[in-house]
Design an enzyme around this catalytic site. Sequence first.
Site, short mmCIF file in Angstrom:
data_model
loop_
_atom_site.label_atom_id
_atom_site.label_comp_id
_atom_site.label_asym_id
_atom_site.label_seq_id
_atom_site.Cartn_x
_atom_site.Cartn_y
_atom_site.Cartn_z
N HIS A 1 0.84 -1.21 0.00
CA HIS A 1 0.00 0.00 0.00
C HIS A 1 0.87 1.25 0.00
O HIS A 1 0.65 2.19 -0.79
CB HIS A 1 -0.90 -0.05 1.24
CG HIS A 1 -1.73 1.17 1.49
ND1 HIS A 1 -3.11 1.14 1.49
CD2 HIS A 1 -1.41 2.45 1.78
CE1 HIS A 1 -3.58 2.34 1.75
NE2 HIS A 1 -2.56 3.15 1.94
N GLU A 2 1.87 1.28 0.89
CA GLU A 2 2.72 2.47 1.00
C GLU A 2 3.57 2.67 -0.25
O GLU A 2 3.76 3.80 -0.71
CB GLU A 2 3.61 2.37 2.24
CG GLU A 2 2.86 2.31 3.57
CD GLU A 2 1.89 3.47 3.76
OE1 GLU A 2 2.25 4.61 3.39
OE2 GLU A 2 0.77 3.24 4.25
N HIS B 1 1.95 4.63 -2.99
CA HIS B 1 1.84 6.09 -2.78
C HIS B 1 3.03 6.84 -3.38
O HIS B 1 2.92 8.02 -3.70
CB HIS B 1 1.80 6.41 -1.28
CG HIS B 1 0.46 6.23 -0.64
ND1 HIS B 1 -0.72 6.59 -1.24
CD2 HIS B 1 0.12 5.76 0.59
CE1 HIS B 1 -1.73 6.34 -0.43
NE2 HIS B 1 -1.25 5.83 0.68
N ASP C 1 -5.47 8.09 -1.15
CA ASP C 1 -6.36 7.30 -0.30
C ASP C 1 -7.79 7.76 -0.56
O ASP C 1 -8.36 8.54 0.19
CB ASP C 1 -5.99 7.46 1.18
CG ASP C 1 -4.69 6.77 1.53
OD1 ASP C 1 -4.49 5.63 1.07
OD2 ASP C 1 -3.87 7.36 2.26
#
Length: 353
Positions: free
Chosen positions: A304-305, A308, A319
Site C-alpha cells: 500500500h505504502e 503512494h 487514499d
Amino acid sequence: MRFISVSSLLLALAPALNAVPVEVAGSAQGLDVTLSQVGNTRIKAVVKNTGSEDVTFVHLNFFKDAAPVQKVSLFRNATEVQFQGIKQRLITEGLSDDALTTLAPGATIEDEFDIASTSDLSEGGTITINSNGLVPITTDNKVTGYIPFTSNELSIDVDAAEAASVTQAVKILERRTKVTSCSGSRLSALQTALRNTVSLARAAATAAQSGSSSRFQEYFKTTSSSTRSTVAARLNAVANEAASTSSGSTTYYCSDVYGYCSSNVLAYTLPSYNIIANCDLYYSYLPALTSTCHAQDQATTTLHEFTHAPGVYSPGTDDLGYGYSAATALSASQALLNADTYALFANAVNLNC
C-alpha cells in the site's frame, strides 16, 4: 529502495486529500464541508452532518487531524498543486476514542489550517480549493463502512510574498543526529515483509494482466486492457522496488523518524520525498501475512505504502477509499489511483478471495 538502518532527526509535515470527487449511489447520510478564507492562505472548514442520524467517523486523514494529512486539493489554472505532506495507513479495528468524532444530525465541527505550509504557493495568484471523498464510519471502534463528504469550490487570490513567508511543515533535516538502528526483530520483520511484498505484487501483477476478469472487475471496476496493463505495471514496479534494499527510488525507515505515528497509524509515506516509515503498530498489530480476505497485514501495508510513492510508479496513489467497502464503491478511474485497491487486490489474489 534504500533500506535505512539508522534513523535521523526530522521535522514536521502537513495536510492530504482526494483530488477526485467520490460518488456513492443511494447514500442517505453525508457530510457537507464549507470552506472559507480566513487569511491569505489560511482556510477554515466547517463539517456538517447532513443526515438524519448520528454518525461516528474516523477523523484521521480528515479535518481535525493534527498530522500533516491532505485536507483539501489545490488547483492553479486547472492544474493540481503538489501536496507535500504524509499519507497514513490506519488500523481498521480497535481504534482509540480520540481518533473518532460523533456528529448528531445538523451538528458541525471546525478546523483551520494554512495551505501554504504544505504546498508551494510562493508564485501567488488565483488558487481554487475543494475537498471530496469518503470517510470511514465505525461501530464499537471498528470500521464498518464509509460516508461521503463534499465541499464548495473556493477560489482565493494568494499574495505571493505572504505565502512565501509561511513556514513549511515538511523539513528534512541534515542527518547529524543518529538515533536507534533498525535491527533485531524489527529488521527481521521488515525484511520478511519486503520478501512477501515482492511475491504478492508479482502474483497480483500477473493476475491483473491475464487473470480472472471478474476479480479484476470487482476491485478496479473495469476489464479494459489498458487499465489491466496499468495496474500490472504499477504492481511490477512495487515488486521491483521491494526486491532491493540498497537501490531504487524510495527510502524506507523501520521506525517513526518524523514523529507522526499515533496509536492508530500503521505506517505513512511522504510522496514528495519518496520516503516510507513504519510505526510501532506495524510490528505489534499486524501479522506478517493474513489468512483472512480483506484483512490487513505487514506485506499488504508495505505494498500500500509503495503505491503512494511516485518514484515507484507515477503518479503515486491517493487514499480515495479505505477498506473493502469504500474501495469497491469507487469508479474505475478512482480505483486506478487508490492505494487500498491495490493492497486488497493483492490480498484477494493471494487467498483466492
